[in-house]
Design a protein around this motif. Structure first.
Motif, PDB file in Angstrom:
ATOM      1  N   LEU A  14       0.819  -1.213   0.000  1.00 28.31           N
ATOM      2  CA  LEU A  14       0.000   0.000   0.000  1.00 28.31           C
ATOM      3  C   LEU A  14       0.855   1.266   0.000  1.00 28.31           C
ATOM      4  O   LEU A  14       0.359   2.350  -0.336  1.00 28.31           O
ATOM      5  N   MET A  15       2.124   1.147   0.347  1.00 26.33           N
ATOM      6  CA  MET A  15       3.021   2.305   0.250  1.00 26.33           C
ATOM      7  C   MET A  15       3.136   2.784  -1.189  1.00 26.33           C
ATOM      8  O   MET A  15       3.439   3.965  -1.429  1.00 26.33           O
ATOM      9  N   GLN A  16       2.885   1.902  -2.146  1.00 20.83           N
ATOM     10  CA  GLN A  16       2.903   2.333  -3.544  1.00 20.83           C
ATOM     11  C   GLN A  16       1.831   3.392  -3.797  1.00 20.83           C
ATOM     12  O   GLN A  16       2.024   4.299  -4.610  1.00 20.83           O
ATOM     13  N   GLY A  17       0.707   3.286  -3.110  1.00 17.94           N
ATOM     14  CA  GLY A  17      -0.310   4.332  -3.196  1.00 17.94           C
ATOM     15  C   GLY A  17       0.203   5.653  -2.658  1.00 17.94           C
ATOM     16  O   GLY A  17      -0.086   6.727  -3.203  1.00 17.94           O
ATOM     17  N   GLY A  18       0.993   5.581  -1.593  1.00 18.63           N
ATOM     18  CA  GLY A  18       1.619   6.786  -1.069  1.00 18.63           C
ATOM     19  C   GLY A  18       2.576   7.399  -2.068  1.00 18.63           C
ATOM     20  O   GLY A  18       2.617   8.618  -2.249  1.00 18.63           O
ATOM     21  N   THR A  23       3.491   3.561 -12.100  1.00 13.89           N
ATOM     22  CA  THR A  23       3.737   2.916 -10.808  1.00 13.89           C
ATOM     23  C   THR A  23       3.074   1.548 -10.755  1.00 13.89           C
ATOM     24  O   THR A  23       3.679   0.574 -10.291  1.00 13.89           O
ATOM     25  N   ILE A  24       1.852   1.464 -11.262  1.00 18.88           N
ATOM     26  CA  ILE A  24       1.135   0.190 -11.222  1.00 18.88           C
ATOM     27  C   ILE A  24       1.798  -0.856 -12.105  1.00 18.88           C
ATOM     28  O   ILE A  24       2.071  -1.985 -11.671  1.00 18.88           O
ATOM     29  N   PHE A  25       2.108  -0.508 -13.359  1.00 20.49           N
ATOM     30  CA  PHE A  25       2.645  -1.552 -14.237  1.00 20.49           C
ATOM     31  C   PHE A  25       4.089  -1.909 -13.885  1.00 20.49           C
ATOM     32  O   PHE A  25       4.525  -3.041 -14.119  1.00 20.49           O
ATOM     33  N   THR A  26       4.846  -0.978 -13.298  1.00 15.34           N
ATOM     34  CA  THR A  26       6.211  -1.348 -12.913  1.00 15.34           C
ATOM     35  C   THR A  26       6.217  -2.219 -11.651  1.00 15.34           C
ATOM     36  O   THR A  26       7.126  -3.045 -11.474  1.00 15.34           O
ATOM     37  N   VAL A  27       5.227  -2.074 -10.774  1.00 15.07           N
ATOM     38  CA  VAL A  27       5.069  -3.028  -9.674  1.00 15.07           C
ATOM     39  C   VAL A  27       4.782  -4.418 -10.241  1.00 15.07           C
ATOM     40  O   VAL A  27       5.296  -5.429  -9.750  1.00 15.07           O
ATOM     41  N   ILE A  81       9.443  -1.436  -3.954  1.00  8.92           N
ATOM     42  CA  ILE A  81       9.674  -0.100  -3.396  1.00  8.92           C
ATOM     43  C   ILE A  81      10.997   0.471  -3.897  1.00  8.92           C
ATOM     44  O   ILE A  81      11.089   1.652  -4.280  1.00  8.92           O
ATOM     45  N   ALA A  82      12.049  -0.343  -3.913  1.00  7.33           N
ATOM     46  CA  ALA A  82      13.349   0.132  -4.400  1.00  7.33           C
ATOM     47  C   ALA A  82      13.245   0.612  -5.842  1.00  7.33           C
ATOM     48  O   ALA A  82      13.829   1.643  -6.219  1.00  7.33           O
ATOM     49  N   LEU A  83      12.502  -0.113  -6.673  1.00  5.79           N
ATOM     50  CA  LEU A  83      12.321   0.280  -8.069  1.00  5.79           C
ATOM     51  C   LEU A  83      11.564   1.603  -8.169  1.00  5.79           C
ATOM     52  O   LEU A  83      11.933   2.478  -8.965  1.00  5.79           O
ATOM     53  N   TYR A 116      11.098   3.054 -18.895  1.00  6.24           N
ATOM     54  CA  TYR A 116      10.609   2.508 -17.627  1.00  6.24           C
ATOM     55  C   TYR A 116      10.529   0.989 -17.691  1.00  6.24           C
ATOM     56  O   TYR A 116      10.935   0.282 -16.758  1.00  6.24           O
ATOM     57  N   ILE A 117       9.976   0.479 -18.758  1.00 10.07           N
ATOM     58  CA  ILE A 117       9.749  -0.960 -18.881  1.00 10.07           C
ATOM     59  C   ILE A 117      11.070  -1.725 -18.869  1.00 10.07           C
ATOM     60  O   ILE A 117      11.253  -2.680 -18.097  1.00 10.07           O
ATOM     61  N   ILE A 118      12.006  -1.299 -19.715  1.00 11.79           N
ATOM     62  CA  ILE A 118      13.284  -2.013 -19.825  1.00 11.79           C
ATOM     63  C   ILE A 118      14.081  -1.895 -18.524  1.00 11.79           C
ATOM     64  O   ILE A 118      14.627  -2.881 -18.014  1.00 11.79           O
ATOM     65  N   PHE A 119      14.123  -0.686 -17.955  1.00  6.90           N
ATOM     66  CA  PHE A 119      14.910  -0.507 -16.734  1.00  6.90           C
ATOM     67  C   PHE A 119      14.291  -1.269 -15.563  1.00  6.90           C
ATOM     68  O   PHE A 119      15.019  -1.796 -14.707  1.00  6.90           O
ATOM     69  N   ALA A 120      12.965  -1.342 -15.517  1.00  7.82           N
ATOM     70  CA  ALA A 120      12.299  -2.097 -14.444  1.00  7.82           C
ATOM     71  C   ALA A 120      12.756  -3.546 -14.444  1.00  7.82           C
ATOM     72  O   ALA A 120      13.017  -4.138 -13.384  1.00  7.82           O
ATOM     73  N   ILE A 121      12.859  -4.126 -15.620  1.00  4.49           N
ATOM     74  CA  ILE A 121      13.287  -5.522 -15.733  1.00  4.49           C
ATOM     75  C   ILE A 121      14.733  -5.681 -15.268  1.00  4.49           C
ATOM     76  O   ILE A 121      15.060  -6.552 -14.449  1.00  4.49           O
ATOM     77  N   LEU A 122      15.612  -4.819 -15.763  1.00  5.61           N
ATOM     78  CA  LEU A 122      17.038  -4.963 -15.470  1.00  5.61           C
ATOM     79  C   LEU A 122      17.371  -4.607 -14.026  1.00  5.61           C
ATOM     80  O   LEU A 122      18.203  -5.268 -13.389  1.00  5.61           O
ATOM     81  N   PHE A 123      16.740  -3.571 -13.480  1.00 11.48           N
ATOM     82  CA  PHE A 123      16.961  -3.205 -12.079  1.00 11.48           C
ATOM     83  C   PHE A 123      16.499  -4.327 -11.154  1.00 11.48           C
ATOM     84  O   PHE A 123      17.194  -4.687 -10.191  1.00 11.48           O
TER      85      PHE A 123
END
Length: 423
Positions: free
Chosen positions: A21-25, A46-50, A104-106, A122-129
């Motif tokens: 729920l911190m993602q909502g914050g 935020t939603i799709f990267t989670v 959260i780190a992402l 965002y999409i590519i970096f989310a995967i690699l991070f």
């Protein structure tokens, strides 16, 4: 499963819910801290990267952290999924709790992308991070890696989550460059103010509440009700951070700047995250006070250094994360250090040993996250047609329209008036 084990699992599962729920914050904090033409984009990404972080963590992230391997990385437990009842913490409960921290780190890392990065970046970096940056640092400290063997103290992630995310955010701000209109030719900066301070304040409050899952859930059980003590030090540090930030910004500028006050509370939370289980209550207050002071001067420093950080991720999560990590080397008490791992701090007769371990963790983890993120982003910038930043016209229109085709506030803003005002 006995009653205590069941309660432990329920407590950790509740911790996962609070951290998720911190993602909502973060949605409210980031959207409120930026301009309305990008609000829908920030909420949606935020939603799709989670989602991306969850799938990658399931496939390889958890295995890289907690799998059997070496001092650098784990090499088993990929595609986690088996269920078996046990007398301890059920594997799936532990997995999903750890997943929330990776997400959260992402989200913190994406603070350096705000208002100027392409959706594809965002999409590519989310995967690699989620595969190659966060899990490596987490393995070093939480997964039995080399920093863990040295006795690194990081109870809930000032280094693992916050500094790692902030180091990646710094790499992004450098590669992407500042937003259009942020800095003038003479070196002065313009205040590209966020569009909704109420959203920002509510986001901070939601994060504050979620932090009791972040820190309290990291006790991994209810025995002895130690989660209550962890929650107490968390609350005191956050409160002290908010107050000290308010006083310092008022003293320095003559105005009680709202964003600085809010960032002071967050800085206190970030700082206490490493030391919450290691320090006395008076030390938690001191840690929070210093975090609130540091965050103000850090925000001023990055602005003068022409580093455009719209969400203040570098100050709140990076600088406060460093301070929080080092603070255990000063304030860890003998009893709590013995109970939770590591040695007492400098002020309790522990000498410089634990402080040196903490500093080693900060330097190595921060450098690894920054360098790998920088290299990834530089390669992405060369490979992605047109680079990872949107065009000038798209940035002026706003990412809501240029990346998604609709505004978060369709009744208040149109493509025509956006082009004229840069709102």
């Amino acid at each position: 499963m006995d009653e205590i084990s069941l309660m432990n699992n329920v407590w950790v599962m509740l911790g996962f819910i609070l951290v998720l729920l911190m993602q909502g914050g973060f949605i409210l904090l980031e959207a409120g801290s930026t301009r309305m033409k990008n609000a829908g984009h920030i909420a949606g990404k935020t939603i799709f990267t989670v989602g991306i972080a969850s799938i990658v963590f399931w496939a390889v992230g958890y295995g890289f952290i907690y799998g059997e391997g070496n001092a650098f990385i784990g090499l088993s437990n990929f595609f986690f999924g088996d269920y078996s009842e046990s007398e301890g913490l059920v594997g799936s409960v532990d997995f999903i709790f750890q997943l929330a921290f990776a997400a959260i780190a992402l989200t913190i890392a994406f603070g350096g992308f705000a208002e100027r990065a392409k959706l594809s970046a965002y999409i590519i970096f989310a995967i690699l991070f989620s595969a190659f940056i966060y899990p490596v640092v987490a393995h070093w400290i939480w997964g039995g890696g080399w920093l863990s063997e040295l006795g690194k103290q990081d109870f809930a992630g000032s280094t693992v989550v916050h500094l790692t995310g902030a180091a990646a955010a710094l790499a992004a701000t450098i590669v992407l460059g500042p937003r259009i209109g942020k800095f003038n030719k003479d070196g002065t900066s313009n205040d590209l103010a966020g569009h909704n301070q109420v959203f920002t304040a509510l986001g901070v409050l939601l994060l504050w509440v979620g932090w009791f899952g972040f820190n309290g859930g990291s006790t991994f059980g209810v025995e002895g009700a130690f989660f209550g003590y962890v929650s107490l030090t968390t609350q005191l540090a956050a409160a002290a951070g908010a107050i000290s930030a308010m006083f310092i910004v008022t003293a320095m500028t003559g105005k009680a700047d709202v964003p600085t006050m809010l960032n002071g509370a967050l800085a206190g939370l970030v700082a206490i995250t490493a030391s919450t289980a290691f320090v006395s209550t008076w030390a938690a207050v001191v840690i929070g006070i210093i975090a609130g002071l540091i965050v103000h001067f850090s925000m001023v420093f990055f602005d003068r250094a022409k580093i455009d950080d719209p969400i203040f991720a570098l100050s709140v999560h990076g600088i406060a994360g460093i301070w929080g990590t080092l603070s255990t080397g000063f304030f860890a008490t003998p009893g709590l250090a013995e109970m939770n791992g590591g040695l007492p701090g400098l002020f309790y007769g522990g000498g410089l040993t634990q402080l040196g371990v903490q500093l080693t963790g900060v330097v190595s983890s921060g450098l690894y996250a920054f360098v790998v993120a920088f290299v990834i982003l530089k390669v992405m910038d060369k490979v992605i047609p047109g680079g990872i930043r949107v065009t000038e016209e798209e940035e002026i229109i706003g990412l809501d329209m240029s990346e998604h085709g609709s505004y978060g506030y369709p009744e208040n803003i149109t493509p025509t008036n956006s082009k004229k005002t840069g709102a």
